[in-house]
Motif scaffolding. Structure first.
Motif, PDB file in Angstrom:
ATOM      1  N   LEU A 201       0.583  -1.159  -0.146  1.00 44.26           N
ATOM      2  CA  LEU A 201      -0.144   0.058  -0.082  1.00 44.26           C
ATOM      3  C   LEU A 201       0.944   1.327  -0.014  1.00 44.26           C
ATOM      4  CD1 LEU A 201      -2.965   0.645   0.285  1.00 44.26           C
ATOM      5  CD2 LEU A 201      -2.556   1.139   2.618  1.00 44.26           C
ATOM      6  N   PRO A 202       0.552   2.263  -0.951  1.00 40.18           N
ATOM      7  CA  PRO A 202       1.235   3.554  -0.788  1.00 40.18           C
ATOM      8  C   PRO A 202       1.161   4.185   0.623  1.00 40.18           C
ATOM      9  CG  PRO A 202      -0.039   3.485  -2.762  1.00 40.18           C
ATOM     10  CD  PRO A 202      -0.473   2.210  -1.724  1.00 40.18           C
ATOM     11  N   THR A 203       2.323   4.900   0.873  1.00 45.44           N
ATOM     12  CA  THR A 203       2.340   5.652   1.880  1.00 45.44           C
ATOM     13  C   THR A 203       1.026   6.586   2.070  1.00 45.44           C
ATOM     14  OG1 THR A 203       4.801   5.750   2.165  1.00 45.44           O
ATOM     15  CG2 THR A 203       3.723   7.089   3.620  1.00 45.44           C
ATOM     16  N   ALA A 209      -7.671  10.805   6.119  1.00 48.79           N
ATOM     17  CA  ALA A 209      -8.908  10.705   6.951  1.00 48.79           C
ATOM     18  C   ALA A 209      -9.923   9.561   6.643  1.00 48.79           C
ATOM     19  CB  ALA A 209      -9.702  12.212   7.264  1.00 48.79           C
ATOM     20  N   LEU A 210     -10.499   9.101   7.605  1.00 47.94           N
ATOM     21  CA  LEU A 210     -11.536   7.869   7.257  1.00 47.94           C
ATOM     22  C   LEU A 210     -12.415   8.618   6.300  1.00 47.94           C
ATOM     23  CD1 LEU A 210     -12.286   6.353  10.690  1.00 47.94           C
ATOM     24  CD2 LEU A 210     -11.196   5.180   8.700  1.00 47.94           C
ATOM     25  N   GLY A 271     -13.864  -4.900   3.869  1.00 45.97           N
ATOM     26  CA  GLY A 271     -14.235  -3.446   3.668  1.00 45.97           C
ATOM     27  C   GLY A 271     -13.414  -2.574   4.172  1.00 45.97           C
ATOM     28  N   ALA A 272     -12.575  -3.079   5.274  1.00 46.44           N
ATOM     29  CA  ALA A 272     -11.488  -2.034   5.852  1.00 46.44           C
ATOM     30  C   ALA A 272     -10.511  -1.923   4.640  1.00 46.44           C
ATOM     31  CB  ALA A 272     -10.630  -2.722   7.098  1.00 46.44           C
ATOM     32  N   LEU A 273     -10.239  -3.011   3.906  1.00 43.92           N
ATOM     33  CA  LEU A 273      -9.157  -2.735   2.781  1.00 43.92           C
ATOM     34  C   LEU A 273      -9.850  -1.738   1.768  1.00 43.92           C
ATOM     35  CD1 LEU A 273      -8.496  -6.444   2.002  1.00 43.92           C
ATOM     36  CD2 LEU A 273      -6.788  -4.903   3.096  1.00 43.92           C
ATOM     37  N   GLY A 274     -11.159  -1.631   1.570  1.00 36.14           N
ATOM     38  CA  GLY A 274     -11.570  -0.434   0.742  1.00 36.14           C
ATOM     39  C   GLY A 274     -11.428   0.722   1.318  1.00 36.14           C
ATOM     40  N   ILE A 275     -11.376   1.002   2.634  1.00 32.71           N
ATOM     41  CA  ILE A 275     -11.273   2.223   3.568  1.00 32.71           C
ATOM     42  C   ILE A 275      -9.833   2.563   3.188  1.00 32.71           C
ATOM     43  CG2 ILE A 275     -11.257   3.163   5.757  1.00 32.71           C
ATOM     44  CD1 ILE A 275     -13.827   1.579   6.538  1.00 32.71           C
ATOM     45  N   SER A 280      -5.306   6.129   1.044  1.00 30.97           N
ATOM     46  CA  SER A 280      -4.158   5.982   0.487  1.00 30.97           C
ATOM     47  C   SER A 280      -4.082   6.936  -0.852  1.00 30.97           C
ATOM     48  CB  SER A 280      -3.482   4.568  -0.005  1.00 30.97           C
ATOM     49  OG  SER A 280      -4.335   4.243  -0.761  1.00 30.97           O
ATOM     50  N   GLY A 281      -5.168   7.150  -1.380  1.00 29.77           N
ATOM     51  CA  GLY A 281      -5.077   8.121  -2.568  1.00 29.77           C
ATOM     52  C   GLY A 281      -4.917   7.127  -3.945  1.00 29.77           C
ATOM     53  N   VAL A 282      -5.211   5.803  -3.661  1.00 28.51           N
ATOM     54  CA  VAL A 282      -5.038   4.897  -5.110  1.00 28.51           C
ATOM     55  C   VAL A 282      -6.292   5.237  -5.989  1.00 28.51           C
ATOM     56  CG1 VAL A 282      -5.179   2.476  -5.748  1.00 28.51           C
ATOM     57  CG2 VAL A 282      -3.738   3.243  -3.495  1.00 28.51           C
ATOM     58  N   ALA A 283      -6.042   5.160  -7.049  1.00 28.46           N
ATOM     59  CA  ALA A 283      -7.059   5.275  -8.010  1.00 28.46           C
ATOM     60  C   ALA A 283      -7.876   4.071  -8.070  1.00 28.46           C
ATOM     61  CB  ALA A 283      -6.484   5.686  -9.617  1.00 28.46           C
ATOM     62  N   LEU A 284      -9.403   4.504  -7.762  1.00 30.13           N
ATOM     63  CA  LEU A 284     -10.094   3.297  -7.535  1.00 30.13           C
ATOM     64  C   LEU A 284     -10.952   2.702  -8.731  1.00 30.13           C
ATOM     65  CD1 LEU A 284     -12.002   4.709  -3.985  1.00 30.13           C
ATOM     66  CD2 LEU A 284      -9.883   3.178  -4.578  1.00 30.13           C
TER      67      LEU A 284
END
Length: 467
Positions: A201-203, A209-210, A271-275, A280-284
Motif C-alpha cells: 500500500l502506498p504511504t 482521514a477516514l 471492507g477495511a481494505l476499501g477504506i 491512500s489515494g490509490v486510483a479506485l
C-alpha cells in the motif's frame, strides 16, 4: 501466466468436485439427499454458514461501501450479512419442534398457511436464489477479466458445471463437505491476498482521514443494508436446509453464532481494505473497485491466489444455492415411496440443471451485480414479515397474502409519491443507479407489517400448528 492460472483454477475446481463426490451417499434416502438430517456438528455448521454466505460479492460491495460511505455503513453491511444466521439460530429450534420432518421454507409456509402460500414463498425463494446465482457468476466473470487473460466465459461455465456435478449427484452432504474446506481456504487466501496488498500500500498522505458520508446518510445506508440482506437471506433455502441438518438445537445455535461471528469479521476485514485504499489515494477505477485497486499496486503473482480466492468464494455459494433449489423442487413434489423418491430426485436434478442455463446466459451479459442483488432483496423484504409471523396463532393465509401484496405496493409507494407517477415508483424500486436506498425497503417492511397485523386482528384465531 495464462496457462498457470488456468491450471490452478482447474485444479481448485477438481478438488471441490472430488470432495463433494466423495461425501455423497449413493444409496442414501431422499431425506438425506436434501437435509442430511441431524448429522452436523456446531463447527461444521459454522464453517458451512460462513462459506455458503461468502460469495464474490464481498470483494465488490463491502470495500466500496467502506471507501465511499464509511465504517458505520460497513458495520451495517456486516451485521446484515450475519443476522440471518442469528435469526435461524434463535428461531430454528422452534421450527424444528413444529416441523420435525421438515425440509424447506416452503413446507414451513404450508404448515402455517396452506398450499397456496407455500407455492408463493417457494417461487420467491427460487427467484431470489436464481438472482444470487446470476450475480455470483457475473462477478467471477468480471474478476477473471480484471486479473487475467483467461476467457471469463470459460471460468463461468467451468464453475457452473463443476458445482452442478457434485451437488446434483451428492445433494446437501456434498455441499456441506466442500463448505468446510472452502471456508478454511478462503480465510487463508484472504489473509495472503489482503496481507500482501497492505504491505504494498502506498504511504498514507499526511491529511488522510477516514472516508465518511454525513451521519444521516451513513445511518440510512447501514439500515438499508441490514434490512435488505437480512430479509433476502431468510429466503435462502440453503440456510433453511441447515436448520434440519444440525445434530440438535444446541449445535444449530452454536453453529449459527459461529457463522455469524466469522462473517462479521470477514466482511469488516475486506471492507477495511476499501477504506485503506480510499485513504491512500490509490486510483479506485471507474466504476470504483477498491479491493482490486489495491491489487494493482501488488506484485503480478498475487493475481493467481486472488483468482483462486474468487473461484472459492463463488463455488462455495453456488453449490449451496444449487442444493437449495433442488431441495425445494423435491420438497414440493410431495411424493413418497422408493420409486417415487427416485423420480423426485431425478426431477430435482433436471430442474436444477435446466435453471442453470438461463442463469449462465444472464451472467455472461455483464449486468450490474449490485442491482441484481438489490431487486431480489426488495422482493424478499416485501413478504418476509408475513412468513415469519406464521407461527403466531392469529395469522391466517388471507393475512399473509394481504401483507405480502401490501409489501410489494409499499416498495413502490415512496417513488410514486415523491415523483408523481406509478412508472417512476416502479423504476425507483428497481434501483436504476445500483445504489441501495432506504425508502423502498422501509416501505415494503412497514406496509407488510401493518396490513398483516390488521388482517390478523380482524380474523378469528387459527388452530395451533399440528403436523
Amino acid at each position: 501466466m495464462l496457462y498457470l492460472i488456468s491450471a490452478a483454477l482447474g485444479a481448485a475446481l477438481l478438488c471441490f468436485a472430488f470432495l463433494g463426490l466423495r461425501a455423497r451417499r449413493a444409496d442414501g434416502p431422499l431425506d438425506d439427499y436434501i437435509t442430511a438430517r441431524n448429522s452436523q456438528s456446531a463447527s461444521s455448521l459454522g464453517l458451512s454458514f460462513l462459506a455458503s454466505g461468502m460469495g464474490a460479492w464481498i470483494l465488490f460491495a463491502p470495500p466500496e461501501i467502506g471507501a465511499f460511505v464509511g465504517p458505520l455503513a460497513l458495520a451495517g453491511y456486516a451485521v446484515g450479512s450475519a443476522l440471518p444466521f442469528i435469526v435461524l439460530g434463535l428461531y430454528g429450534p422452534r421450527i424444528r419442534r413444529h416441523l420435525p420432518e421438515g425440509r424447506s421454507i416452503g413446507e414451513f409456509a404450508q404448515a402455517c398457511y396452506g398450499t397456496g402460500v407455500r407455492r408463493w414463498v417457494s417461487a420467491v425463494s427460487v427467484l431470489y436464489m436464481a438472482c444470487f446465482l446470476a450475480a455470483e457468476l457475473t462477478a467471477i466473470g468480471a474478476i477473471t477479466a480484471l486479473l487475467s487473460d483467461v476467457p471469463p466465459a470459460l471460468v463461468v461455465v467451468g464453475i457452473a458445471l463443476t458445482t452442478l456435478l457434485y451437488t446434483v449427484m451428492g445433494g446437501l452432504r456434498a455441499s456441506l463437505a466442500t463448505d468446510r474446506w472452502q471456508a478454511w481456504l478462503l480465510l487463508a487466501l484472504l489473509c495472503v491476498v489482503g496481507g500482501v496488498a497492505l504491505v504494498r500500500l502506498p504511504t498514507m498522505p499526511a491529511p488522510a482521514a477516514l472516508p465518511s458520508a454525513p451521519l444521516g446518510s451513513e445511518l440510512s445506508v447501514a439500515l438499508t443494508l441490514v434490512i435488505a440482506v437480512t430479509a433476502a437471506n431468510l429466503f435462502h433455502q440453503g440456510y433453511w436446509q441447515r436448520v434440519w441438518a444440525a445434530r440438535d438445537d444446541v449445535a444449530l445455535g452454536r453453529g449459527a453464532w459461529l457463522g455469524a461471528t466469522t462473517t462479521v469479521v470477514v466482511v469488516m476485514m475486506v471492507g477495511a481494505l476499501g477504506i485503506l485504499a480510499a485513504m491512500s489515494g490509490v486510483a479506485l477505477g471507474e466504476p470504483p473497485i477498491p479491493f482490486f485497486a489495491l491489487l494493482s499496486q501488488a506484485p503480478d503473482w498475487l493475481a493467481l491466489p486472488a483468482l483462486v480466492l474468487a473461484v472459492t468464494l463463488v463455488a462455495s455459494s453456488v453449490d449451496t444455492l444449487q442444493s437449495g433449489i433442488a431441495s425445494l423442487v423435491v420438497a414440493g413434489s410431495g411424493q413418497s415411496g422408493l420409486n417415487k423418491e427416485g423420480r423426485s430426485i431425478l426431477v430435482a436434478r433436471l430442474v436444477t440443471i435446466a435453471l442453470m442455463v438461463p442463469v449462465v446466459i444472464v451472467a455472461l451479459q455483464g449486468l450490474s451485480v449490485l442491482r441484481l442483488f438489490l431487486i431480489a432483496d426488495l422482493l424478499c423484504a416485501a413478504i418476509v414479515v408475513p412468513v415469519l409471523l406464521g407461527l403466531w396463532q392469529r395469522m391466517r393465509p388471507a393475512a399473509a397474502v394481504a401483507g405480502g401484496v401490501a409489501g410489494m405496493l409499499g416498495a413502490i409507494l415512496p417513488g410514486w409519491v415523491s415523483q408523481g407517477s406509478l412508472q417512476a415508483g416502479i423504476m425507483t424500486a428497481s434501483f436504476p443507479e445500483s445504489i441501495p436506498t432506504l425508502a423502498p425497503f422501509l416501505g415494503a417492511l412497514v406496509a407488510s407489517l401493518v396490513i398483516s397485523l390488521l388482517f390478523a386482528w380482524m380474523m378469528p384465531k387459527k388452530q395451533r400448528l399440528s403436523l
